[in-house]
Enzyme design. Structure first.
Site, PDB file in Angstrom:
ATOM      1  N   GLU A   1      37.022  23.517  12.428  1.00 53.52           N
ATOM      2  CA  GLU A   1      36.830  23.923  11.029  1.00 53.52           C
ATOM      3  C   GLU A   1      36.148  22.826  10.237  1.00 53.52           C
ATOM      4  OE1 GLU A   1      38.999  22.536   8.350  1.00 53.52           O
ATOM      5  OE2 GLU A   1      40.982  22.337   9.264  1.00 53.52           O
TER       6      GLU A   1
ATOM      7  N   LYS B   1      51.456  23.196   7.218  1.00 52.02           N
ATOM      8  CA  LYS B   1      51.497  22.042   6.320  1.00 52.02           C
ATOM      9  C   LYS B   1      52.902  21.871   5.734  1.00 52.02           C
ATOM     10  CE  LYS B   1      46.597  22.100   5.192  1.00 52.02           C
ATOM     11  NZ  LYS B   1      46.187  23.158   6.145  1.00 52.02           N
TER      12      LYS B   1
END
Length: 304
Positions: A23, A157
């Site tokens: 990414e 996260k």
């Protein structure tokens, strides 16, 4: 307008050679300069060292690209106007001829279109804290449920609601595979107290499990979670304290909506004396290397 695949990537995919999708949000938005460019180059080098070909993805001047040259990576890392691209604004960025860095969700879309089956990132998005009122769920979860790609990460996260994220992954039918771990990592930390669906020990086992998953008719992605390197990892108890402090600071300063996540990440980096940044860089490189090994293993299994 279709996507533009770099010639070397196109040849490798046509020949059945190992390729790893990477990414680009981490380059444009996730890391400060100059760590962003250095880390992007290091991740590509890790994939190559594992025997695979890296394919970093982004939108350059309205063209979705799979596989970038170093000069293009450098431009992406330094250009001031780069949009953060998700499935909702992907077409708009292309239509306007803008530059865009692909999130996990957008990257999985491009990887699937190009025919890639292995993707490496840092941490996925998930269920945000307070989602029962805000309905704030990352598009990453829906992309993991939609695209048949192995995603290598260090869990979700840490600032997210990890128990609800884990529960939703199960609801969506996304297998959570722990590579060398029985627990879902918490990004900066090696443990979270949450279990994985299956523990495996080698990239070869990951490749075999993913193949069985898809051969049985399932079409979701396979999430492979890897703890951050032990030398850089931060104890979960310490990260939890910092996150609570950062949330309090965000509330006191009136930070809301899309501004919350970048605020919290910047706050954590400063509060930890850049320890969270060092963990982030280390796990990105580690995940790229592991994804490369998985791609190589998957290629070998197809030729037997």
């Amino acid at each position: 307008m279709g996507i533009r695949v770099a010639p070397a990537i196109e040849r490798a995919l046509a020949a059945g050679e190992p390729v790893v999708a990477l990414e680009s949000t981490v380059i444009a938005h996730g890391l400060p300069a100059p760590e962003n460019l250095l880390t992007a180059l290091a991740c590509e080098a890790e994939v190559r060292s594992a025997g695979a070909l890296p394919a970093t993805m982004a939108i350059l001047a309205g063209v979705p690209r799979v596989g970038l040259e170093e000069a293009e990576l450098r431009a992406l890392a330094t250009r001031p106007e780069v949009r953060k691209v998700n499935p909702a604004n992907f077409a708009a960025v292309v239509h306007r001829g803008e530059w865009g860095a692909t999130t996990v969700a957008a990257s999985l879309h491009l990887a699937s279109l190009a025919g890639m089956r292995v993707f490496a990132t840092g941490g996925i998005g998930g269920v945000h804290r307070g989602a029962e009122a805000s309905f704030d769920l990352s598009a990453d979860l829906m992309a993991l449920a939609r695209y048949p790609v192995v995603t290598v990460c260090a869990g979700a996260k840490a600032i997210l609601d990890l128990p609800r994220t884990r529960e939703l992954l199960e609801t969506l039918g996304v297998p959570v595979i722990g590579l060398g771990t029985d627990e879902l990592p918490a990004f900066y930390s090696r443990t979270s107290g949450l279990t994985v669906d299956q523990r495996v020990e080698t990239p070869e086992e990951v490749a075999a499990l993913a193949r069985h998953h898809w051969d049985l008719g399932y079409t979701t992605g396979v999430l492979v979670v890897v703890p951050p390197p032990e030398a850089e990892a931060i104890p979960e108890s310490q990260v939890r304290v910092w996150i609570e402090e950062s949330l309090q600071a965000a509330s006191e300063n009136g930070v809301r909506g899309k501004e919350v996540t970048p605020y919290l990440l910047a706050w954590l980096a400063e509060r930890s004396n850049q320890r969270t940044l060092r963990v982030n860089v280390a796990l990105l490189r580690q995940n790229a290397a592991i994804a490369g090994a998985i791609a190589v293993a998957a290629t070998r299994s197809q030729t037997r």
